[in-house]
Design a protein around this motif. Sequence first.
Motif, PDB file in Angstrom:
ATOM      1  N   SER A  66      14.705   1.452 -15.441  1.00  0.00           N
ATOM      2  CA  SER A  66      13.286   1.269 -15.122  1.00  0.00           C
ATOM      3  C   SER A  66      12.472   0.993 -16.391  1.00  0.00           C
ATOM      4  CB  SER A  66      12.739   2.512 -14.413  1.00  0.00           C
ATOM      5  OG  SER A  66      13.447   2.729 -13.204  1.00  0.00           O
ATOM      6  N   ILE A 110       8.531   3.953 -12.316  1.00  0.00           N
ATOM      7  CA  ILE A 110       8.326   5.165 -13.114  1.00  0.00           C
ATOM      8  C   ILE A 110       9.613   5.586 -13.810  1.00  0.00           C
ATOM      9  CG2 ILE A 110       6.386   5.886 -11.693  1.00  0.00           C
ATOM     10  CD1 ILE A 110       8.277   8.086 -10.554  1.00  0.00           C
ATOM     11  N   THR A 165      14.322   6.914 -10.027  1.00  0.00           N
ATOM     12  CA  THR A 165      14.029   5.835  -9.083  1.00  0.00           C
ATOM     13  C   THR A 165      14.673   6.178  -7.743  1.00  0.00           C
ATOM     14  OG1 THR A 165      14.002   4.261 -10.893  1.00  0.00           O
ATOM     15  CG2 THR A 165      14.246   3.352  -8.677  1.00  0.00           C
ATOM     16  N   ASP A 169      14.861  -3.153  -9.300  1.00  0.00           N
ATOM     17  CA  ASP A 169      15.200  -1.835  -9.864  1.00  0.00           C
ATOM     18  C   ASP A 169      15.899  -1.037  -8.776  1.00  0.00           C
ATOM     19  OD1 ASP A 169      15.443   0.243 -11.597  1.00  0.00           O
ATOM     20  OD2 ASP A 169      13.339   0.845 -11.566  1.00  0.00           O
TER      21      ASP A 169
HETATM   22 MG   LIG Z   1      14.812   4.296 -12.661  1.00  0.00          MG
END
Ligand SMILES: [Mg+2]
Length: 279
Positions: free
Chosen positions: A19, A32, A40, A59
């Motif tokens: 991320s 985040i 995540t 992601d």
């Molecule tokens: Mg992540």
Amino acid sequence: MKQRCGYVAVLGETNAGKSTLINKLVGQKVSIVSRKIQTTLSRTLGIAIYKNSQIILIDTPGFLHSNTKSAESLSKVAWDAFRETENILFVIDVNKKNFDDSIALLKKIDAAKKVSLVMNKIDLIHKPELLKIAATFSAVRNFEKIFMVSSIDGSGVKDILKYLAEIVPQNDWIYPQDEITDSSFEKYTSEITREHIYHRLHKEIPYRCKIETGSYEDQKDGSIKIVQNIHVKNNAHKVIFLGHDGGKIKAIGEAARKELSDLLERNVHLFLHVLVDEK
Ligand SMILES: [Mg+2]
Ligand SMILES: Nc1nc2c(ncn2[C@@H]2O[C@H](COP(=O)(O)OP(=O)(O)OP(=O)(O)O)[C@@H](O)[C@H]2O)c(=O)[nH]1
């Protein structure tokens, strides 16, 4: 110049820095980040632009070698994203003592996929180590490219961006130029609060809660009022969230409010409610 556009899935173990890398590639926070594992939780898109290319980064939740139900369902989210594209960035944390889990994961990726290795967190180790690690991974499969980067300070990240801009196919852009994520306003804003909960509460508590943006409303003075509900499992968790005299939740709310104001470029009034959800 013809436009180019395509998807790239970002895979790797939990905490590898996927991320963080995506945020750097996009140039703004879309996903985040925290020191805790499995930050995540759902597929999140980050949309990066380089010259005439729009690169849609997927992601994914990081893999965790564990048999728990939640680890399994997060792995499923990641594998589903993986099927959406042939272009993969496989991210590793070079500072790890042991790469067995990453290698086991890499072996599950079929040979037909175009995989590049991203050796992340190079700011944490001595450079000669990097060549050894690259050799270890190269013995497992062929990579299109190997990048050595620090997603935190950004070194090497531009090379990834340039490379991805070249490999995405000629296509019209899917998203408008100023779009950086496909997350809804509700999801984007509640994720920011979740990040601050991860930073301020320890161990299992953050995993046992669900945050949702209940409502948001533009105010006459140009500010925005956002109400979020934090659902926790039981009263004991609620007490931990509130902290002494409500100090904990106040600090979380204040930090999240500040960051939201920066990201949204307007004043934010944030109201957090902690609700016990026995179900
Ligand atoms: Mg992540
Ligand atoms: N020193 C250093 N730390 C990094 C780097 N990249 C990420 N981190 C840190 O590593 C931790 C994990 O980063 P994340 O981006 O949340 O990792 P992730 O792979 O998305 O993790 P999951 O979402 O749990 O799968 C955070 O504390 C980051 O600040 C880097 O290049 N150098």
